[in-house]
Design an enzyme around this catalytic site. Structure first.
Site, PDB file in Angstrom:
ATOM      1  CD  GLU A 268      12.830 -14.213  -1.239  1.00  0.00           C
ATOM      2  OE1 GLU A 268      12.019 -13.832  -1.931  1.00  0.00           O
ATOM      3  OE2 GLU A 268      13.889 -14.686  -1.817  1.00  0.00           O
ATOM      4  N   PRO A 269       9.161 -13.194   3.616  1.00  0.00           N
ATOM      5  CG  PRO A 269       9.194 -13.322   5.868  1.00  0.00           C
ATOM      6  CD  PRO A 269       9.735 -13.882   4.845  1.00  0.00           C
ATOM      7  N   GLY A 270       7.287 -10.302   3.275  1.00  0.00           N
ATOM      8  CA  GLY A 270       7.049  -8.954   3.391  1.00  0.00           C
ATOM      9  C   GLY A 270       6.070  -8.512   4.154  1.00  0.00           C
ATOM     10  CE1 TYR A 311      -1.074  -5.056  -7.411  1.00  0.00           C
ATOM     11  CE2 TYR A 311      -0.606  -3.785  -5.333  1.00  0.00           C
ATOM     12  CZ  TYR A 311      -0.266  -4.345  -6.576  1.00  0.00           C
ATOM     13  OH  TYR A 311       0.901  -4.500  -6.661  1.00  0.00           O
ATOM     14  CB  CYS A 337      -6.796  16.300  -9.359  1.00  0.00           C
ATOM     15  SG  CYS A 337      -7.933  16.929 -10.661  1.00  0.00           S
ATOM     16  CE1 TYR A 365       5.334  -4.225  -1.604  1.00  0.00           C
ATOM     17  CE2 TYR A 365       3.794  -5.364  -0.335  1.00  0.00           C
ATOM     18  CZ  TYR A 365       4.828  -5.304  -1.020  1.00  0.00           C
ATOM     19  OH  TYR A 365       5.683  -6.490  -1.089  1.00  0.00           O
TER      20      TYR A 365
END
Length: 410
Positions: A268-270, A311, A337, A365
């Site tokens: 399941e590579p994303g 992250y 802001c 992402y």
């Protein structure tokens, strides 16, 4: 910094030209890179019956999903809405692995109706599923192997404190529920985390799966998840896909011999598929010098790429308007802001107001975690395919922000 490292074009199409044509900020994807990543995985795992289930949460644009399908990939979805998007992209229900976490049984029932493979990750949901469907609908079960893996605590999901999966220590409980309702378990799944570098982590998790799998006689596949590390900057150590493919394939084939028949190996590579294909093009609004720091304020921010703030992720930044400029040190900051630092203390070719900067690794992402914070609009998306830049998502307009508001007469 040499211009050879500066991504000033994709497939011969200038990034600066794309910025002028489609405006900024804008996400740009290299379709050739996406298909090559899938081909690389196929090559690495050519010894085994492989299914690549692209993790759609990384980037759900329908045109990208169609490109993955064209390259021979299938899909993994984590929500009802992602399943529906995959169907819109031309996938059949059987091509979709549905791996939710903490959803209601009502959502799971709806996905069953769409024909996707259901992957369950809690004893309570397994029990409800058995009560509802018995042996009529095959299922996969997500195992938590209690392995700490991944480059960041927030993306390590296979350890004992993770919300994901059913603890391997609860295997007997799983078997009791399966037997009680005569459930047909056709797959076992694990995913330990992201940014995994070597085969040993996959093998360690695989051994947990192999041992558990001997308890399930009807298996058709084992799913090893994803998490391959990609490069973010020059000199980064990345996953040796060929080495992982060889080692994991050998272990998998040995297991199949022990199991008594051949199974499929699913991945399941994303991020591996789309991260390096993507750039977020932004414009320098302000070059602001202080006694200690020179800031570059751009027309984007954490609302379009949250990974640096969420992250502490590193994303390469290059000046495509001035690729031969003398490098200087900048803090690149957004227009939100909040403390909104995209990069700190970064050497970038001299930045002038109006220059176009390319932020790398924005394929995974970026838009999928984008928001309308500060009532800012989400950018357009552009795919470069066969040497041509094509719009695949329109830029939001102001009316999109208020479209669903119910405005009272106050």
């Amino acid at each position: 910094m040499s211009a050879s490292h500066n991504p000033i074009s994709i497939q011969g199409v200038s990034l600066e030209t794309i910025a002028k044509e489609f405006g900024t900020p804008v996400y740009v994807y290299d379709g050739e890179k996406i298909t090559n990543q899938i081909l690389t995985l196929k090559k690495a795992f050519e010894k085994v019956p492989l299914k690549i289930k692209y993790a759609t949460k990384a980037l759900t644009n329908i045109s990208i999903l169609k490109l993955v399908k064209r390259a021979g990939g299938e899909v993994d979805a984590v929500s009802l809405e992602e399943v529906k998007i995959c169907l819109e992209a031309g996938y059949e229900g059987k091509d979709v692995m549905y791996t939710p976490s903490g959803v209601s049984m009502d959502e799971i029932k709806e996905v069953v109706g769409l024909g996707a493979m259901i992957n369950l990750d809690s004893i309570s949901i397994l029990e409800q599923f058995g009560q509802t469907f018995g042996d009529s609908i095959p299922v996969c079960i997500r195992i938590n192997p209690h392995i700490m893996a991944g480059g960041n605590a927030k993306i390590s999901v296979g350890h004992i404190a993770s919300k994901f999966g059913i603890s391997i220590q609860q295997l007997d409980e799983i078997l009791e529920v399966v037997a009680r309702y005569q459930m047909k378990v056709t797959g076992l799944h694990l995913h330990t985390g992201s940014d995994i570098l070597d085969a040993e982590v996959f093998l360690k998790g695989g051994n947990v799966l192999f041992d558990a799998a001997m308890k399930f006689p009807d298996l058709k596949f084992l799913d090893f998840g994803g998490g391959f590390k990609v490069g973010y900057k020059e000199g980064d150590v990345v996953t040796d896909i060929m080495a992982v493919g060889n080692r994991v394939s050998e272990a998998f084939l040995e297991f199949c011999e022990k199991y008594g028949r051949d199974l499929e190996l699913w991945l399941e590579p994303g991020k591996f598929v789309v991260s390096e294909s993507g750039y977020l093009l932004v414009e320098a609004n302000v070059v602001k010098k202080t006694p200690q720091i020179t800031f570059v304020g751009v027309n984007s921010g954490l609302n379009h790429l949250i990974r640096p703030m969420m992250y502490d992720a590193y994303h390469g930044i290059y000046n495509v308007s001035n690729p031969y400029g003398k490098p200087a040190t900048y803090n690149v900051v957004g227009y939100i802001c909040e403390t909104d630092t995209i990069a700190a203390g970064r050497a970038i070719e001299e930045v002038r107001r109006g220059d176009i900067l390319a932020i790398k690794n924005a394929g995974a992402y970026g838009i999928s975690m984008a928001s309308n914070y500060n009532s800012r609009l989400r950018p357009a998306e552009v795919l470069v395919w066969e040497g041509k830049a094509q719009l695949i998502r329109k830029r939001e307009e102001f009316q999109d922000l208020i479209r669903n508001q119910v405005i009272l007469d106050i």
